[in-house]
Design a protein around this motif. Structure first.
Motif, short mmCIF file in Angstrom:
data_model
loop_
_atom_site.label_atom_id
_atom_site.label_comp_id
_atom_site.label_asym_id
_atom_site.label_seq_id
_atom_site.Cartn_x
_atom_site.Cartn_y
_atom_site.Cartn_z
N TYR A 10 4.51 3.83 3.03
CA TYR A 10 4.21 2.52 2.47
C TYR A 10 3.85 1.52 3.57
CZ TYR A 10 6.74 4.47 -1.52
OH TYR A 10 7.16 5.28 -2.54
N LEU A 11 3.13 0.50 3.16
CA LEU A 11 2.88 -0.64 4.04
C LEU A 11 3.03 -1.91 3.20
CD1 LEU A 11 2.10 -1.50 6.93
CD2 LEU A 11 -0.26 -1.70 6.11
N GLN A 12 4.11 -2.63 3.43
CA GLN A 12 4.32 -3.91 2.76
C GLN A 12 3.65 -4.99 3.60
OE1 GLN A 12 5.91 -4.72 -0.22
NE2 GLN A 12 5.10 -6.77 0.17
N LEU A 34 0.83 -1.19 0.00
CA LEU A 34 0.00 0.00 0.00
C LEU A 34 0.87 1.25 0.00
CD1 LEU A 34 -2.68 -1.00 2.67
CD2 LEU A 34 -2.60 -1.54 0.23
N SER A 35 0.35 2.31 -0.60
CA SER A 35 1.03 3.59 -0.62
C SER A 35 0.11 4.67 -0.10
CB SER A 35 1.46 3.95 -2.05
OG SER A 35 2.36 3.01 -2.58
N CYS A 36 0.72 5.68 0.48
CA CYS A 36 -0.02 6.84 0.98
C CYS A 36 0.73 8.09 0.52
CB CYS A 36 -0.11 6.80 2.50
SG CYS A 36 -0.68 8.34 3.27
N PHE A 60 3.93 -7.51 8.37
CA PHE A 60 3.80 -6.18 7.76
C PHE A 60 5.03 -5.34 8.05
CE2 PHE A 60 -1.16 -5.74 7.70
CZ PHE A 60 -1.25 -6.98 7.08
N THR A 61 5.38 -4.47 7.11
CA THR A 61 6.50 -3.55 7.30
C THR A 61 6.08 -2.16 6.84
OG1 THR A 61 8.12 -5.31 6.91
CG2 THR A 61 8.89 -3.04 6.75
N MET A 118 3.82 8.87 11.16
CA MET A 118 2.72 8.43 10.34
C MET A 118 2.26 7.04 10.78
SD MET A 118 2.16 10.87 8.10
CE MET A 118 1.06 9.99 6.99
N GLY A 119 0.98 6.78 10.58
CA GLY A 119 0.45 5.47 10.93
C GLY A 119 -0.46 4.92 9.85
N TRP A 120 -0.57 3.60 9.83
CA TRP A 120 -1.56 2.92 9.00
C TRP A 120 -2.63 2.34 9.92
CZ3 TRP A 120 -2.24 2.93 3.90
CH2 TRP A 120 -1.17 3.25 3.07
N TYR A 121 -3.87 2.57 9.57
CA TYR A 121 -5.02 2.04 10.29
C TYR A 121 -5.82 1.14 9.35
CZ TYR A 121 -4.38 5.53 13.99
OH TYR A 121 -3.89 6.28 15.03
#
Length: 123
Positions: A79-81, A20-22, A67-68, A34-37
């Protein structure tokens, strides 16, 4: 108004991978933690992973080792790998700016949530 735009979601089989990209406006990724939810249907939005300005990372127990989270300050992108995906990872994923306090990530309270990106993992 800070804009956060998530992308990269889709449908994947169990055990598969996805990144994923932000993309953010106004140098937000470069200047903030930054965080991923993620939010599954009928459930609350939960923090999945976070990264500080200096690169310190933290993960929720269900995703540790799979996840990374990473950031490219030059591209102002987060990013979220995601590897070894499971059906329970199915959710809409969002990114958010915030800060670390006492080792914990807190999202900033102003509402600049993006539309999110849907991740669906089939069994």
């Amino acid at each position: 108004q800070v804009q956060l735009v998530e992308s990269g979601g889709g449908l994947v089989h169990s055990g598969g991978s996805m990144r994923l990209s932000c993309a953010a406006s106004a140098n937000i990724v470069r200047r903030n933690a930054m965080g991923w939810y993620r939010q599954a249907p009928g459930k609350e939005r939960d923090l999945v992973a976070a990264i500080s300005e200096g690169g310190y990372t933290a993960y929720a127990d269900p995703v540790k080792g799979r996840f990374t989270i990473s950031r490219d300050n030059g591209k102002n992108t987060l990013y979220l790998q995601m590897n070894s995906l499971k059906p329970e990872d199915t959710a809409v994923y969002y990114c958010k700016d915030g800060r670390f306090m006492g080792g914990n990530f807190y999202a900033y309270s102003y509402d600049n949530w993006g539309q999110g990106t849907q991740v669906t993992v089939s069994s």
